[in-house]
Design a protein around this motif. Structure first.
Motif, PDB file in Angstrom:
ATOM      1  N   ARG A 135       0.662  -3.681 -10.002  1.00 53.94           N
ATOM      2  CA  ARG A 135       0.140  -2.878 -11.151  1.00 53.94           C
ATOM      3  C   ARG A 135      -0.793  -1.785 -10.700  1.00 53.94           C
ATOM      4  NH1 ARG A 135      -1.917  -6.184 -16.232  1.00 53.94           N
ATOM      5  NH2 ARG A 135      -1.963  -3.916 -17.003  1.00 53.94           N
ATOM      6  N   ALA A 166     -10.006   5.540 -11.313  1.00 50.42           N
ATOM      7  CA  ALA A 166      -9.618   4.540 -10.262  1.00 50.42           C
ATOM      8  C   ALA A 166      -8.854   5.281  -9.188  1.00 50.42           C
ATOM      9  CB  ALA A 166      -8.916   3.440 -11.040  1.00 50.42           C
ATOM     10  N   ARG A 205      -1.927   9.331  -8.133  1.00 46.89           N
ATOM     11  CA  ARG A 205      -1.330   8.119  -8.660  1.00 46.89           C
ATOM     12  C   ARG A 205       0.145   8.266  -8.720  1.00 46.89           C
ATOM     13  NH1 ARG A 205      -6.381   6.908 -11.611  1.00 46.89           N
ATOM     14  NH2 ARG A 205      -5.216   8.138 -13.549  1.00 46.89           N
ATOM     15  N   SER A 234       0.436  -4.881  -3.365  1.00 43.79           N
ATOM     16  CA  SER A 234      -0.593  -4.309  -3.496  1.00 43.79           C
ATOM     17  C   SER A 234      -0.616  -3.247  -2.542  1.00 43.79           C
ATOM     18  CB  SER A 234      -1.731  -5.266  -3.232  1.00 43.79           C
ATOM     19  OG  SER A 234      -2.022  -6.389  -4.175  1.00 43.79           O
ATOM     20  N   LEU A 250      -3.493   0.766 -10.677  1.00 43.75           N
ATOM     21  CA  LEU A 250      -5.113   0.654 -11.465  1.00 43.75           C
ATOM     22  C   LEU A 250      -5.296   2.040 -11.862  1.00 43.75           C
ATOM     23  CD1 LEU A 250      -7.145  -1.674  -9.060  1.00 43.75           C
ATOM     24  CD2 LEU A 250      -5.740  -2.282 -11.056  1.00 43.75           C
ATOM     25  N   HIS A 251      -5.927   2.246 -12.896  1.00 42.00           N
ATOM     26  CA  HIS A 251      -6.463   3.559 -13.868  1.00 42.00           C
ATOM     27  C   HIS A 251      -7.916   3.567 -13.901  1.00 42.00           C
ATOM     28  CE1 HIS A 251      -2.003   3.396 -14.453  1.00 42.00           C
ATOM     29  NE2 HIS A 251      -2.083   4.943 -14.378  1.00 42.00           N
ATOM     30  N   GLY A 252      -8.480   2.268 -14.334  1.00 40.86           N
ATOM     31  CA  GLY A 252      -9.878   2.194 -14.690  1.00 40.86           C
ATOM     32  C   GLY A 252     -10.116   2.889 -15.762  1.00 40.86           C
TER      33      GLY A 252
END
Length: 320
Positions: free
Chosen positions: A158, A167, A120, A139, A160-162
């Motif tokens: 944004r 994520a 990430r 995206s 995403l981390h989840g």
């Protein structure tokens, strides 16, 4: 315990990239200029405390005057940036799962720390560049295919981390080509065991019954006309392409990036991945093709240095 995000005012920051074999560190000035660099081996067999000590030492090496009050860490494993904890990890770094990375490193360095998964963080500069051209609402689908298969997903600008920071772990999605094959996570049939470098090499061994030392050997044999080597490479590539194409239909990304060491073996891999990807796309996405990363070897450490501007900070002495 997390704290507020960093102040908006630019300031020097240390970026750290922790891999299974190497720690890379850089001190970035307020304008993004690299002021100092350092690298050292990761003491991966010595346990989590030794790795944390090595990270702290690397930060001190690039910033001996302690000009930076914050640092960002891009780390292997599943990292939850909110708690600062490594929630899951392979055996590449002994005892890494469960490590309170953010809080423990803050205590060792005396600096506020933001942390995230290495893929990430590597995708961060890609997202920043994409947002600049899409009004902030971009995206991104980012895959890193190497020793494992990692990924990052950003929606509408944004990352995403989840839950638990999981994520984007694309390597642990089901893949028909991997049916029945055991995965490092304990399940079976995941993409990583057919599409990663070791996965492709293992598939070649299954086809031939002959041991092979590494992916590059399989690639060399494929270039020499070995049909089994060609099959192993194109099977892994097509599996990755199909999965990414399906995800593109679900997510609608503006850009798809495929990086890591495996795509660098040559066009045999890249052509098979792109063909499988394209075959999955719905009509509105026709024309979308996987791209190589825009940024080079500095992407992870540069992305790490940007983490304190977007993620929670873990401060020295905070209650655990």
């Amino acid at each position: 315990m997390t704290a507020a995000t960093a102040d908006a005012a630019p300031q020097p920051v240390v970026g750290l990239d922790l891999g299974g074999t190497k720690i890379a560190a850089a001190l970035f000035g307020a304008d993004g200029t690299v002021l100092a660099r350092h690298s050292r081996p990761t003491p991966a067999r010595s346990g989590a405390a030794a790795v944390l000590d090595a990270l702290a030492a690397a930060a001190a090496e690039v910033d001996p005057g302690r000009t930076a009050s914050v640092l960002g860490v891009a780390a292997a494993g599943v990292v939850d940036p909110r708690t600062g904890q490594v929630t899951s990890a392979t055996a590449a770094i002994r005892g890494w799962a469960g490590t309170p990375l953010g809080p423990a490193l803050a205590d060792r360095t005396g600096s506020a720390v933001a942390c995230d998964n290495d893929v990430r963080a590597t995708a961060g500069p890609e997202l920043a560049a994409l947002r600049a051209g899409h009004g902030g609402h971009a995206s991104l689908l980012f895959a890193a295919i190497g020793t494992g298969v990692g990924g990052a997903i950003a929606a509408d600008g944004r990352m995403l981390h989840g839950a638990a920071g999981i994520a984007g772990h694309l390597g642990h999605l089901p893949s028909p080509e991997a049916t029945g094959l055991p995965c490092t996570c304990g399940a079976t049939g995941h993409l990583e065991v057919i599409a990663s470098g070791p996965g492709i090499a293992a598939h070649y061994e299954r086809l031939t019954g002959a041991p092979v030392d590494r992916l590059e050997t399989v690639a060399a044999r494929a270039a020499g006309g070995d049909a089994h080597a060609v099959t192993a490479i194109t099977t892994g590539a097509a599996a990755a392409g199909r999965l990414l194409g399906g995800l593109a239909n679900a997510l609608g990304p503006d850009r798809v990036v495929v990086g890591g060491g495996v795509p660098r073996i040559g066009p045999l891999y890249g052509d098979a991945l792109r063909a499988a990807f394209t075959a999955e796309l719905m009509a509105p996405l026709h024309g979308l093709v996987p791209r190589a990363p825009l940024f080079g070897p500095d992407a992870a450490v540069r992305g790490a240095a940007a983490l304190p501007t977007t993620l929670p900070l873990h401060r020295p002495g905070a209650r655990r």
